[in-house]
Scaffold this motif. Structure first.
Motif, PDB file in Angstrom:
ATOM      1  N   GLY A   1      46.854  40.105  43.700  1.00 18.40           N
ATOM      2  CA  GLY A   1      46.462  39.901  42.309  1.00 18.40           C
ATOM      3  C   GLY A   1      45.044  40.294  41.974  1.00 18.40           C
ATOM      4  O   GLY A   1      44.214  40.553  42.841  1.00 18.40           O
ATOM      5  N   TYR A   2      44.779  40.345  40.655  1.00 21.12           N
ATOM      6  CA  TYR A   2      43.459  40.705  40.160  1.00 21.12           C
ATOM      7  C   TYR A   2      43.088  39.915  38.914  1.00 21.12           C
ATOM      8  O   TYR A   2      41.979  40.022  38.419  1.00 21.12           O
ATOM      9  CB  TYR A   2      43.390  42.207  39.855  1.00 21.12           C
ATOM     10  CG  TYR A   2      44.466  42.700  38.911  1.00 21.12           C
ATOM     11  CD1 TYR A   2      44.266  42.676  37.530  1.00 21.12           C
ATOM     12  CD2 TYR A   2      45.674  43.180  39.396  1.00 21.12           C
ATOM     13  CE1 TYR A   2      45.247  43.107  36.663  1.00 21.12           C
ATOM     14  CE2 TYR A   2      46.664  43.627  38.530  1.00 21.12           C
ATOM     15  CZ  TYR A   2      46.454  43.591  37.171  1.00 21.12           C
ATOM     16  OH  TYR A   2      47.432  44.033  36.303  1.00 21.12           O
ATOM     17  N   LYS A   3      44.015  39.063  38.400  1.00 18.03           N
ATOM     18  CA  LYS A   3      43.708  38.270  37.211  1.00 18.03           C
ATOM     19  C   LYS A   3      44.625  37.047  37.186  1.00 18.03           C
ATOM     20  O   LYS A   3      45.777  37.106  37.614  1.00 18.03           O
ATOM     21  CB  LYS A   3      43.910  39.109  35.938  1.00 18.03           C
ATOM     22  CG  LYS A   3      43.204  38.547  34.707  1.00 18.03           C
ATOM     23  CD  LYS A   3      43.265  39.542  33.548  1.00 18.03           C
ATOM     24  CE  LYS A   3      42.419  39.045  32.361  1.00 18.03           C
ATOM     25  NZ  LYS A   3      42.981  37.841  31.768  1.00 18.03           N
ATOM     26  N   HIS A   4      44.079  35.928  36.693  1.00 18.95           N
ATOM     27  CA  HIS A   4      44.772  34.657  36.747  1.00 18.95           C
ATOM     28  C   HIS A   4      46.138  34.699  36.057  1.00 18.95           C
ATOM     29  O   HIS A   4      47.086  34.034  36.497  1.00 18.95           O
ATOM     30  CB  HIS A   4      43.897  33.572  36.093  1.00 18.95           C
ATOM     31  CG  HIS A   4      44.195  32.186  36.564  1.00 18.95           C
ATOM     32  ND1 HIS A   4      43.480  31.561  37.553  1.00 18.95           N
ATOM     33  CD2 HIS A   4      45.162  31.302  36.192  1.00 18.95           C
ATOM     34  CE1 HIS A   4      43.979  30.360  37.773  1.00 18.95           C
ATOM     35  NE2 HIS A   4      44.998  30.174  36.953  1.00 18.95           N
ATOM     36  N   ASN A   5      46.256  35.454  34.975  1.00 20.05           N
ATOM     37  CA  ASN A   5      47.503  35.417  34.195  1.00 20.05           C
ATOM     38  C   ASN A   5      48.365  36.660  34.392  1.00 20.05           C
ATOM     39  O   ASN A   5      49.235  36.962  33.567  1.00 20.05           O
ATOM     40  CB  ASN A   5      47.193  35.228  32.706  1.00 20.05           C
ATOM     41  CG  ASN A   5      46.358  36.365  32.134  1.00 20.05           C
ATOM     42  OD1 ASN A   5      45.859  37.215  32.876  1.00 20.05           O
ATOM     43  ND2 ASN A   5      46.196  36.375  30.811  1.00 20.05           N
ATOM     44  N   VAL A   6      48.135  37.377  35.487  1.00 19.91           N
ATOM     45  CA  VAL A   6      48.950  38.554  35.802  1.00 19.91           C
ATOM     46  C   VAL A   6      49.658  38.330  37.133  1.00 19.91           C
ATOM     47  O   VAL A   6      49.020  38.074  38.164  1.00 19.91           O
ATOM     48  CB  VAL A   6      48.079  39.825  35.892  1.00 19.91           C
ATOM     49  CG1 VAL A   6      48.938  41.024  36.302  1.00 19.91           C
ATOM     50  CG2 VAL A   6      47.391  40.096  34.566  1.00 19.91           C
ATOM     51  N   ILE A   7      50.984  38.395  37.106  1.00 20.46           N
ATOM     52  CA  ILE A   7      51.760  38.323  38.348  1.00 20.46           C
ATOM     53  C   ILE A   7      51.718  39.707  38.997  1.00 20.46           C
ATOM     54  O   ILE A   7      52.169  40.690  38.394  1.00 20.46           O
ATOM     55  CB  ILE A   7      53.214  37.909  38.067  1.00 20.46           C
ATOM     56  CG1 ILE A   7      53.238  36.499  37.459  1.00 20.46           C
ATOM     57  CG2 ILE A   7      54.044  37.965  39.335  1.00 20.46           C
ATOM     58  CD1 ILE A   7      54.598  36.075  36.948  1.00 20.46           C
ATOM     59  N   PRO A   8      51.156  39.825  40.205  1.00 17.00           N
ATOM     60  CA  PRO A   8      50.968  41.149  40.793  1.00 17.00           C
ATOM     61  C   PRO A   8      52.272  41.731  41.340  1.00 17.00           C
ATOM     62  O   PRO A   8      53.218  40.993  41.635  1.00 17.00           O
ATOM     63  CB  PRO A   8      49.980  40.889  41.922  1.00 17.00           C
ATOM     64  CG  PRO A   8      50.266  39.494  42.349  1.00 17.00           C
ATOM     65  CD  PRO A   8      50.630  38.752  41.084  1.00 17.00           C
ATOM     66  N   SER A   9      52.255  43.039  41.500  1.00 19.36           N
ATOM     67  CA  SER A   9      53.430  43.711  42.052  1.00 19.36           C
ATOM     68  C   SER A   9      53.384  43.796  43.573  1.00 19.36           C
ATOM     69  O   SER A   9      54.404  44.104  44.199  1.00 19.36           O
ATOM     70  CB  SER A   9      53.535  45.129  41.477  1.00 19.36           C
ATOM     71  OG  SER A   9      52.386  45.885  41.814  1.00 19.36           O
ATOM     72  N   VAL A  10      52.220  43.523  44.157  1.00 21.22           N
ATOM     73  CA  VAL A  10      52.066  43.612  45.611  1.00 21.22           C
ATOM     74  C   VAL A  10      51.264  42.417  46.117  1.00 21.22           C
ATOM     75  O   VAL A  10      50.273  42.013  45.500  1.00 21.22           O
ATOM     76  CB  VAL A  10      51.347  44.914  46.033  1.00 21.22           C
ATOM     77  CG1 VAL A  10      51.176  44.972  47.550  1.00 21.22           C
ATOM     78  CG2 VAL A  10      52.108  46.135  45.553  1.00 21.22           C
TER      79      VAL A  10
END
Length: 451
Positions: free
Chosen positions: A313-322
């Motif tokens: 991840g890179y941001k609290h409200n973004v579900i990462p793809s990896v």
């Protein structure tokens, strides 16, 4: 006088050896003061070249023809190699090797500055004191003594002071074995770190543990790919969740108990000394009787896979793809294929796996080299018992074994009975007893002159 004409028993008090004993403490302190921290990140590396140049100057000062090598396109990763010709060039040579780099240390956690090289309270303090600038100092002191005093050992001895062991040896031993193997031509046996140290067992009997084997290393990266999305939504395909479940499963897994030949021989030796039994139906409970040593021995009873890092991840409200995880795996000799099968079954097909690894190493604890190790210890500590053991970590022996060498850990130290030696490796307030350094110098000198 040539070493092959000298007896191995008794105690030498010649001026050359006393001079080596006198200078070993200063050499250890000087080496520790050169900050050779190896983070694995090329942008933060310091000190290896300075330490290599220090060693090269000390060897050149007494007449060695020194080879200084930096690995490929990586300036500053200094390696120093020097050969002392022996009396019989037809015999297989001996490699005495050690690494110049150390792991990081936080000064705020230490009683003394980790790069002070302070000599106080009967110890030399600092990062690298036991891993492994103690052995470097002993090797350097003995190498200088042999050359300065015109002593010819029975066979060729190659001294190697190497870079990058703490981050995989890619710019040290591995690179040299791949690109400059001629520097070690003729060497059939090798000694280095994490062996030859004493542990006090029942009734004050000291056993000196000689490393004859070490587990394989696999630095494993796990990766899960899934659908990215907004953190506020219902999301049933979450890479972080899937990776976390896989990491927890692996981290909680207990690999099967396996008694290798090296571990059996060690335990049999302890039984002979102490009378303690190590029944296979409660081997881990029995090993606990070894006190501080049980951490070392216990780690060689089975494979291990310890998660060490998580990245996602890179941001609290973004579900990462990896999502990715790092796992430190240590594998017993002969267990590589079984380990791979077990790993695949645990993680399943959706977790990607990639790794860099170095193989297990195991040598027979027998032959002239073991006899001379034992005799050299006995000459300085009557009643000493030399025992083989397996190391749970890894050393540059993994690289040199690829050249056909039988590799041992033999950095002899006579330690206080109450010193938790295992805790000092990569630990806070790392230190080595001054008397142990002098003892080790005498033993190493005797060993090389008679091996």
């Amino acid at each position: 006088m040539s070493a092959h004409n000298e007896g191995i028993s008794g105690t030498d008090h010649d001026a050359g050896l006393l001079r080596a004993e006198d200078e070993v403490v200063g050499l250890a302190s000087d080496l520790i003061r050169i900050d050779t921290t190896n983070t694995g990140d090329p942008e933060t590396l310091v000190g290896e070249r300075a330490a290599a140049e220090f060693v090269a100057a000390k060897l050149s000062e007494v007449g060695y023809d020194v080879t200084y090598v930096e690995s490929g396109d990586h300036p500053g990763r200094g390696n120093v190699i020097a050969r002392l010709p022996g009396a019989d060039p037809t015999r297989g040579g001996l490699l005495v090797h050690g690494h110049l780099d150390v792991v990081p240390a936080d000064p705020a956690e230490w009683s003394v500055h980790p790069f002070s090289g302070a000599v106080q309270d009967g110890y030399v303090w600092g990062r690298g004191a036991v891993d492994m600038k103690d052995m470097l100092a002993m090797s350097l002191a003995v190498a200088r003594r042999l050359k300065r005093d015109g002593i010819t050992p029975p066979r060729d001895v190659v001294f190697a002071f190497l870079a990058d062991e703490e981050a995989g040896s890619f710019h040290g031993a591995q690179w040299l074995v791949d690109h400059r193997p001629e520097l070690f031509e003729g060497c059939t046996e090798a000694i280095s770190e994490v062996g030859g140290f004493s542990v006090t067992l029942k009734d004050g009997v000291r056993a000196y543990l000689v490393q004859s084997a070490e587990k394989g290393i696999r630095w494993l990266k796990l990766r899960v790919r899934a659908r990215a999305g907004h953190g506020s939504m219902v999301h049933d395909d979450n890479a972080v969740t899937k990776l976390s479940e896989a990491v927890a499963k692996l981290g909680n897994h207990r690999f099967p108990l396996v008694l290798t030949d090296s571990v059996r021989e060690f335990l049999d030796g302890v039984t002979e000394i102490t009378g303690w039994e190590f029944p296979e139906n409660d081997i881990e409970g029995a090993v606990a009787k070894l006190g501080n040593l049980s951490r070392i021995v216990g780690a060689t009873l089975r494979d291990t896979a310890n998660p060490t890092m998580l990245t996602a991840g890179y941001k609290h409200n973004v579900i990462p793809s990896v999502a990715e995880a790092a796992v430190d795996c240590r594998i017993l000799p002969g267990r590589e294929e079984a380990f791979d099968r077990e790993l695949a079954e645990l993680l399943g097909p959706d977790v990607e796996r990639e790794w860099v690894g170095l193989p297990p190493v195991e040598a027979k604890f027998e032959g002239r080299i073991v006899d001379v190790m034992t005799a050299s210890l006995l000459a300085e500590d009557p009643g000493a018992k030399a025992l083989p053991y397996m190391m749970s970590g890894g050393t540059d022996a993994k690289s040199f074994s690829r050249l056909g060498m039988n590799c041992f850990g033999f950095a002899p130290l006579k330690l206080p009975a109450d010193l938790d030696f295992a805790a000092l490796f990569h630990g806070v307030d790392e230190r080595v007893p001054v008397d142990a350094l002098k003892f080790g110098t005498r033993v190493l000198d005797r060993f090389i002159r008679n091996s």
